[in-house]
Design a protein around this motif. Structure first.
Motif, short mmCIF file in Angstrom:
data_model
loop_
_atom_site.label_atom_id
_atom_site.label_comp_id
_atom_site.label_asym_id
_atom_site.label_seq_id
_atom_site.Cartn_x
_atom_site.Cartn_y
_atom_site.Cartn_z
N ARG A 100 0.83 -1.19 0.00
CA ARG A 100 0.00 0.00 0.00
C ARG A 100 0.87 1.25 0.00
N ALA A 101 0.48 2.23 -0.80
CA ALA A 101 1.21 3.49 -0.86
C ALA A 101 0.45 4.56 -0.09
N ALA A 102 1.18 5.45 0.59
CA ALA A 102 0.57 6.54 1.34
C ALA A 102 1.47 7.76 1.27
N ASP A 103 0.85 8.95 1.26
CA ASP A 103 1.63 10.19 1.29
C ASP A 103 2.18 10.46 2.68
N ARG A 104 1.42 10.08 3.69
CA ARG A 104 1.85 10.20 5.09
C ARG A 104 1.40 8.97 5.84
N LEU A 144 9.76 -2.73 -4.49
CA LEU A 144 10.47 -2.10 -5.61
C LEU A 144 9.51 -1.84 -6.77
N ALA A 145 8.63 -2.77 -7.04
CA ALA A 145 7.63 -2.57 -8.09
C ALA A 145 6.71 -1.41 -7.75
N GLY A 146 6.36 -1.30 -6.47
CA GLY A 146 5.50 -0.21 -6.04
C GLY A 146 6.15 1.15 -6.18
N ALA A 147 7.48 1.18 -6.18
CA ALA A 147 8.21 2.44 -6.32
C ALA A 147 8.21 2.95 -7.75
N GLY A 148 7.82 2.11 -8.72
CA GLY A 148 7.74 2.56 -10.10
C GLY A 148 8.83 1.98 -10.97
N ALA A 149 8.66 2.13 -12.29
CA ALA A 149 9.56 1.48 -13.24
C ALA A 149 10.65 2.40 -13.77
N GLY A 150 10.62 3.68 -13.42
CA GLY A 150 11.58 4.62 -13.98
C GLY A 150 12.91 4.63 -13.26
#
Length: 290
Positions: free
Chosen positions: A4-8, A89-95
């Motif tokens: 899960r991703a969260a800003d805070r 790592l996948a959640g962090a993006g592919a760039g």
């Protein structure tokens, strides 16, 4: 497994991340998060991407922090080799992405290579005994030392810091919020924040020290937290004199060991610290993809 991703982070999530980091430190003998990321986990600074990996039972298994293409990632000792690191790592993006690995560990190297990352930067932690004699390094003529004054010296310090670390990817970007966050920390002590000034009280350089309390079997440590000299007002020998002033301050505080961090490729700084008796203790490694 979920990510899960969260800003805070909520207060509960903050506690869980820090507890998992403490468990990783117990297993690996190195803390997996930098000071700056810990402050962001606690809610300081601006929003960033916090990634939380949970196992099938909903227990936190791993954590990653990402801000402007750079971050840190770790998996708890009980959940390793189950794909949580890859999922984070996948959640962090592919760039393009840069990650710090604290401690030059084989597991981190293997994980980096497997996922297409290259080793691009090494940060050494160096240490020296504080009971060892220091070389003579007097202050330049017309320069004196005084303590930092909270509420008064912030802007002058930020100016010198940005000029002294203009090419440093982290330190040179500090803002007033970054400084004030640290002023609120329990370890902050103006008496250990030494400023070199001229007769007009113009700031020429500084040696900001920090004390790490004893933890478990590890004794209390004194740190050269940030040491800088304004390149526009450089006085010959000021860097060496500030180094001695800070180390003497730490020694008179009853500490037995001093530490600092320095980039492996900063030859001038490494040579200065070796001159003062510092030796390499461990290394943190930055890995980059893209």
């Amino acid at each position: 497994m979920t990510v899960r991703a969260a800003d805070r982070l909520s207060a509960s999530e903050t506690d869980q991340v820090l507890a998992l980091a403490a468990a990783a430190e117990q297993a690996d003998r190195v803390y997996p998060l930098s000071e700056d990321v810990v402050l962001r986990v606690r809610g300081g600074g601006g929003p960033a991407t916090h990634l939380l990996a949970h196992d099938a039972d909903g227990v936190l298994a791993g954590y990653a922090f990402v801000d402007d293409g750079a971050g840190e990632l770790f998996v708890g000792p009980a959940a390793r080799r189950r794909g949580h690191g890859t999922a984070l790592l996948a959640g962090a993006g592919a760039g393009p992405l840069r990650f710090w690995a604290h401690g030059d560990e084989p597991g981190a190297r293997a994980f980096a290579v497997k996922n297409g990352f290259e080793r691009v930067r090494v940060l050494w932690q160096m240490r020296r005994p504080l009971d060892r004699a220091l070389p003579d390094a007097p202050l330049p003529p017309g320069v004196t030392i005084r303590h930092f004054r909270p509420g008064s010296d912030e802007q002058a310090w930020l100016g010198v810091n940005s000029r002294a670390f203009a090419h440093h990817p982290e330190q040179g970007r500090w803002t007033l919020d970054d400084l004030r966050l640290r002023e609120k920390e329990p370890w902050f002590d103006p008496a250990g924040f030494l400023l070199a000034v001229d007769i007009e009280d113009t700031l020429l350089g500084f040696h900001w020290t920090k004390v790490h309390p004893a933890a478990g079997d590890d004794p209390a440590l004194g740190e050269t937290y940030v040491l800088g000299v304004d390149p526009g007002g450089h006085r010959r020998g000021l860097g060496a004199a500030l180094t001695v002033e800070g180390l003497r301050h730490l020694a008179t505080s009853g500490l037995t060991t001093a530490m600092l961090y320095v980039d492996e490729d900063n030859t001038a700084a490494v040579n200065l610290y070796r001159r003062f008796g510092f030796d390499i203790y461990k290394a943190d490694v930055m890995y980059q993809r893209g």
